[in-house]
Every structure is written in structure tokens, then in C-alpha cells.
Design a protein around this motif. Structure first.
Motif, mmCIF file in Angstrom:
data_model
loop_
_atom_site.group_PDB
_atom_site.id
_atom_site.type_symbol
_atom_site.label_atom_id
_atom_site.label_comp_id
_atom_site.label_asym_id
_atom_site.label_seq_id
_atom_site.Cartn_x
_atom_site.Cartn_y
_atom_site.Cartn_z
ATOM 1 N N MET A 1 0.945 -1.166 0.187
ATOM 2 C CA MET A 1 -0.089 0.083 -0.021
ATOM 3 C C MET A 1 0.840 1.184 0.102
ATOM 4 N N GLY A 2 1.042 1.893 -1.069
ATOM 5 C CA GLY A 2 1.604 3.137 -1.105
ATOM 6 C C GLY A 2 0.888 4.353 -1.408
ATOM 7 N N VAL A 3 0.985 5.386 -0.379
ATOM 8 C CA VAL A 3 0.039 6.470 -0.709
ATOM 9 C C VAL A 3 0.832 7.655 -1.304
ATOM 10 N N ASP A 4 1.929 7.365 -1.711
ATOM 11 C CA ASP A 4 2.631 8.307 -2.477
ATOM 12 C C ASP A 4 2.021 8.668 -3.816
ATOM 13 N N SER A 5 1.679 7.512 -4.629
ATOM 14 C CA SER A 5 1.012 7.513 -5.818
ATOM 15 C C SER A 5 -0.278 6.921 -6.145
ATOM 16 N N SER A 6 -0.610 5.997 -5.128
ATOM 17 C CA SER A 6 -1.997 5.377 -5.190
ATOM 18 C C SER A 6 -2.319 4.705 -4.126
ATOM 19 N N LEU A 7 -3.538 4.489 -3.518
ATOM 20 C CA LEU A 7 -3.753 3.641 -2.575
ATOM 21 C C LEU A 7 -4.903 2.655 -2.765
ATOM 22 N N THR A 8 -4.790 1.460 -2.410
ATOM 23 C CA THR A 8 -5.819 0.581 -2.608
ATOM 24 C C THR A 8 -6.028 -0.292 -1.361
ATOM 25 N N TRP A 9 -7.221 -0.342 -0.867
ATOM 26 C CA TRP A 9 -7.524 -1.291 0.126
ATOM 27 C C TRP A 9 -8.777 -2.153 -0.151
ATOM 28 N N ASP A 10 -8.734 -3.415 0.187
ATOM 29 C CA ASP A 10 -9.859 -4.264 0.027
ATOM 30 C C ASP A 10 -10.018 -5.062 1.221
ATOM 31 N N GLU A 11 -10.962 -6.084 1.066
ATOM 32 C CA GLU A 11 -11.392 -6.945 2.152
ATOM 33 C C GLU A 11 -10.250 -7.836 2.536
ATOM 34 N N GLU A 12 -9.132 -8.290 1.603
ATOM 35 C CA GLU A 12 -8.236 -8.757 1.811
ATOM 36 C C GLU A 12 -6.986 -8.403 2.729
ATOM 37 N N THR A 13 -6.887 -6.995 2.784
ATOM 38 C CA THR A 13 -5.959 -6.268 3.628
ATOM 39 C C THR A 13 -6.495 -6.248 4.948
ATOM 40 N N PRO A 14 -5.575 -6.931 5.959
ATOM 41 C CA PRO A 14 -6.036 -6.623 7.384
ATOM 42 C C PRO A 14 -6.299 -5.267 7.696
ATOM 43 N N LEU A 15 -7.406 -4.825 8.447
ATOM 44 C CA LEU A 15 -7.857 -3.583 8.971
ATOM 45 C C LEU A 15 -6.734 -3.074 9.733
ATOM 46 N N ALA A 16 -6.149 -3.872 10.635
ATOM 47 C CA ALA A 16 -5.124 -3.246 11.463
ATOM 48 C C ALA A 16 -3.956 -2.695 10.897
ATOM 49 N N SER A 17 -3.596 -3.122 9.481
ATOM 50 C CA SER A 17 -2.441 -2.594 8.808
ATOM 51 C C SER A 17 -2.799 -1.180 8.228
ATOM 52 N N VAL A 18 -3.821 -0.838 8.394
ATOM 53 C CA VAL A 18 -4.158 0.660 7.622
ATOM 54 C C VAL A 18 -3.849 1.540 8.418
ATOM 55 N N ASP A 19 -3.037 2.394 8.187
ATOM 56 C CA ASP A 19 -2.180 3.621 8.840
ATOM 57 C C ASP A 19 -3.352 4.590 8.834
ATOM 58 N N HIS A 20 -4.268 4.994 9.877
ATOM 59 C CA HIS A 20 -5.345 5.973 9.647
ATOM 60 C C HIS A 20 -4.658 7.315 9.230
ATOM 61 N N ARG A 21 -3.497 7.606 9.988
ATOM 62 C CA ARG A 21 -3.097 8.984 9.770
ATOM 63 C C ARG A 21 -2.340 9.235 8.416
ATOM 64 N N ARG A 22 -1.820 8.127 7.739
ATOM 65 C CA ARG A 22 -1.300 8.105 6.382
ATOM 66 C C ARG A 22 -2.565 8.335 5.466
ATOM 67 N N VAL A 23 -3.509 7.687 5.552
ATOM 68 C CA VAL A 23 -4.763 7.719 4.810
ATOM 69 C C VAL A 23 -5.372 9.070 4.647
ATOM 70 N N GLU A 24 -5.612 9.574 6.025
ATOM 71 C CA GLU A 24 -5.897 10.830 6.099
ATOM 72 C C GLU A 24 -5.376 11.916 5.692
ATOM 73 N N ALA A 25 -4.059 11.870 5.668
ATOM 74 C CA ALA A 25 -3.213 12.981 4.907
ATOM 75 C C ALA A 25 -3.213 12.740 3.346
ATOM 76 N N TRP A 26 -3.248 11.548 2.961
ATOM 77 C CA TRP A 26 -3.527 11.244 1.659
ATOM 78 C C TRP A 26 -4.700 11.795 0.994
ATOM 79 N N LEU A 27 -5.888 11.779 1.638
ATOM 80 C CA LEU A 27 -6.901 12.267 1.544
ATOM 81 C C LEU A 27 -7.346 13.787 1.427
ATOM 82 N N ALA A 28 -6.499 14.115 2.584
ATOM 83 C CA ALA A 28 -6.452 15.620 2.761
ATOM 84 C C ALA A 28 -5.890 16.414 1.429
ATOM 85 N N ALA A 29 -4.872 15.647 1.035
ATOM 86 C CA ALA A 29 -3.880 16.212 -0.098
ATOM 87 C C ALA A 29 -5.230 16.154 -1.386
#
Length: 417
Positions: free
Chosen positions: A1-29
Motif C-alpha cells: 500500500m503506497g500512498v505516495d502514488s495511489s492507495l488501494t484497500w480491499d477485504e483481503e488487507t488486514p484492517l489493523a495494517s491500515v495507517d489511519h493517519r497516512r490515509v487521512e493525509a493522503w485524502l486531505a491532499a
């Protein structure tokens, strides 16, 4: 999962591995893009309907509970056309197929069969409108009684929409699109105090117009002359498939004074402007929808544009074609949010140039639901406030540094004495 170019999350990705702060910063941008559009599908209405126990009408119902042999053919044709789009057929597909069949029967002069098919269309349209109003009534009853559910709905809508509408006024206005017939977004706009700019003009009988004059709302600050400023809280708004309170009147379209969740009547069934509709005038059929889809293309097929889809199932070929054209512009970005897996999205990818670096996908119940996705949205995206905050912190740090240096000098002098 690389938020510098694109971000993909699906049901196969463990929810615990999702960095909320990185995703929030990516969406804010992404929300700070020069141009921002939001496409709302039935997923938003379904989420709110789940809270109020009054779900929106299902589009998976059949056009007739006891179809004749002719209507059996309608259902078969609707299924085959939907499969070409990579999805199951819905009520809109069945109504479109039935309308084509009715026109063919009219050409053949088979009046009895034509009347039967058109009666089935009218019945399906009436049931759909009744379902939409019942969904609205469930929300409004909770609102009038100020129940905890009403507060929950209001809070969910505010958390979802506020980051989108809190854009600096120096940037292009948010353009909000929806394929829904209900007026949930208008209800949300009233809660937020938003002013919606659409194609309707007038007060007593708002009339749909083809004019694309770039109207906006300004104000003059006290003591300032000749320099009006853009008003906050203004959103451009387009309902791509029409609305239950739009009505045909000859060749014109007006917004009817139908209360939110109010009663319906047979006259409204026949004149409602929802897609598809049983109107036989080709010019009238093409008029509102052609203009609305032109607005969509004009809004998203531009450089430095971000399009966020929420609850949209990628089952509309007209919209998909515009999104595909948008992705041909290298500086655009598509964000797909969905609670449920999107089979039609995979079909869209197969048919369309789908550059991974221009897309972000948050799909699954852990991130794609209304409440879940709202936790990833930035709570503050205003450049002016953020700049002021950082400027204060920098000045405060410099002041503390100067004070600390002065204390050190004083201590040195005291020691020498």
C-alpha cells in the motif's frame, strides 16, 4: 500500500495494517486539488436508511410481480443488456427494455399489447416513487421528533460532507453529483447551511434551464468597495438521473413543491422526471439528461481534478464513459469508496484505460461504510487555518528560543559576578 502514488484497500488487507493517519493525509491532499467533484450513488441512501429502518427502494425488483409472456421477454432483454456492462439487471434496465418494447408495439399497431406494457411501466414507476417518499418520510419523522436516530443521521452526514465543502473559496467550488432520485443531499445541505447552485431558476416555480452561466454568490466585506469576495458554503449540484420533485410541463421541467417525505399522487407519477421515464417525446427525454451529463463531463474532464465516488456501483455506462475520459488527463485522480465489492468496477477496468497511479480504492465494510470512511476524512483542510496555526507555532518556537538564550546570558553574567 503506497500512498505516495495511489492507495488501494480491499477485504483481503488486514484492517489493523491500515495507517489511519497516512490515509487521512493522503485524502486531505486529494481534497485540496484545484478542482473537486463528488459522485454519490445509492450507497449513501442505503447507509442512512439502515440507521432509520426505512431503506430506499431496491432497484433489484421486477417491473411486474406477475409478468405476462411479453414481460418475461422484457426481463430477459434487460438481463442480457446489463450483463454487457458487467452487472446484474435492475429496475431501470427493465423499464428501459419495456419502453423500447412499447414503442415497437406501437409501430406494429398492436394497441392492446402496447397498453399492457405501458401500464406495467406506470405501475413500476409509481411503486418506485412511493418507495423513495417512504424512505424520505422515515428520515423526516425521526427529525421532527428529534430522536437519537435523527441526531445520529445528522452527525453522520455532517462528518461525511464537511471535509468536502470546507474548501478554500479561492479554489473551484465543489461540484456534487448524484444518481439518486431522493432528496437526502438536499436535506443534508439544510443541516449544514449550504447553498446549492443547480440549473433551476425562479422561486415560485423553479424552472430547469439550459443556461450554463457561471453564477456564484459573493458578499462585500464592511469598508471594502469594489472587491466582492466569494461566499462560503456554496456547492454546485447536479442530479444526473432526475428527481422525484421534477415534473414535465409540456417541453419545460419544473421543480414541484412536494414536501420531503410527503404524500404522492397519480398525476405526479405520470409527470415525474426520473431516468428512465415513460415520456414519448424524444426531445423531452434527451433534454434534461444530456445537459446534466454535459455538466459532469465539463466538471471532471479538466486538469488537476479529483473525483470521489461514494456508493456508486459503476453500473451506468454514460457515467463510466465520462470517468474513463477523465482518467486520460494525467493530472486527474479517481477515488472509489464502496462498502460492498464492485463487480462492475472490474468490468470497467477491463474496458477502460485505468492507470493505477491515478486511482485510490477503499472498498470493504471496514473502510467503505459511511461511518467507517468518515473516520479517514481530514477534520481540517482549510489552508488559511493550517497556515495560521503553523505560523503561530513557528513564532512561538522562535520566541521560546530567544527567551531561553536571554536566560542563559543572565545566568552566565551572574556566575561571573
Amino acid at each position: 500500500m503506497g500512498v505516495d502514488s495511489s492507495l488501494t484497500w480491499d477485504e483481503e488487507t488486514p484492517l489493523a495494517s491500515v495507517d489511519h493517519r497516512r490515509v487521512e493525509a493522503w485524502l486531505a491532499a486529494l481534497l485540496q486539488s484545484e478542482r473537486l467533484s463528488l459522485l454519490i450513488g445509492n450507497g449513501l441512501s442505503s447507509a442512512v436508511g439502515h440507521m432509520t429502518n426505512s431503506p430506499p427502494p431496491s432497484m433489484q425488483g421486477q417491473i411486474s410481480d406477475s409478468p405476462t409472456d411479453i414481460l418475461d421477454n422484457v426481463l430477459s432483454h434487460a438481463e442480457s443488456t446489463a450483463k454487457k456492462l458487467g452487472r446484474d439487471s435492475n429496475l431501470e434496465d427493465e423499464i428501459r427494455s419495456a419502453m423500447v418494447l412499447a414503442d415497437g408495439l406501437e409501430v406494429l399497431g398492436k394497441a392492446a399489447e402496447e397498453r399492457a406494457v405501458r401500464a406495467a411501466i406506470e405501475s413500476a414507476m409509481a411503486a418506485l416513487l412511493e418507495g423513495v417518499l417512504k424512505f424520505e418520510k422515515g428520515i423526516w419523522d425521526e427529525h421532527l421528533n428529534a430522536t437519537p436516530t435523527a441526531k445520529k443521521v445528522a452527525h453522520a452526514l455532517l462528518r461525511f460532507l464537511t471535509p468536502f465543502v470546507s474548501r478554500p473559496v479561492q479554489r473551484d467550488r465543489l461540484h456534487m453529483f448524484t444518481t439518486n432520485y431522493d432528496r437526502l443531499l438536499e436535506y443534508a445541505a439544510d443541516l449544514l447551511g449550504l447553498r446549492l447552485i443547480d440549473r433551476f431558476e425562479g422561486q415560485l416555480h423553479p424552472r430547469f434551464t439550459a443556461s450554463r452561466i457561471n453564477l456564484d454568490l459573493h458578499y462585500s466585506p464592511p469598508g471594502v468597495r469594489g472587491e466582492p469576495r466569494l461566499l462560503d458554503g456554496v456547492v454546485r449540484y447536479s442530479k444526473l438521473h432526475g428527481s422525484i420533485d421534477w415534473q414535465f410541463n409540456g417541453h419545460d421541467i419544473y421543480r414541484a413543491p412536494i414536501p420531503f417525505g410527503g404524500p404522492n399522487n397519480e398525476e405526479h407519477h405520470r409527470r415525474a422526471v426520473i431516468y428512465p421515464n415513460p415520456a414519448k417525446d424524444v426531445e423531452t427525454l434527451a433534454y434534461p439528461y444530456a445537459e446534466l451529463f454535459r455538466d459532469l463531463a465539463a466538471a471532471v474532464c479538466r486538469p488537476n481534478t479529483t473525483l470521489v465516488t461514494f456508493g456508486y456501483g459503476f453500473g451506468d455506462s454514460h457515467i463510466n464513459r465520462v470517468i474513463g475520459d477523465m482518467l486520460r488527463v494525467p493530472s486527474t485522480h479517481l477515488v472509489v469508496i464502496s462498502r460492498d465489492p464492485l463487480v462492475a468496477l472490474d468490468a470497467f477496468k477491463d474496458r477502460t484505460l485505468y492507470p493505477e497511479g491515478q486511482t485510490t480504492e477503499l472498498i470493504g465494510p471496514g473502510v467503505g461504510g459511511l461511518d467507517e470512511f468518515s473516520t479517514f476524512l481530514p477534520s481540517l483542510i482549510s489552508d488559511r487555518v493550517l497556515d495560521a496555526q503553523f505560523d503561530y507555532l513557528n513564532r512561538r518556537a522562535k520566541l521560546d528560543e530567544i527567551l531561553q538564550q536571554d536566560e542563559t546570558v543572565d545566568e552566565t553574567r551572574d556566575s561571573k559576578r
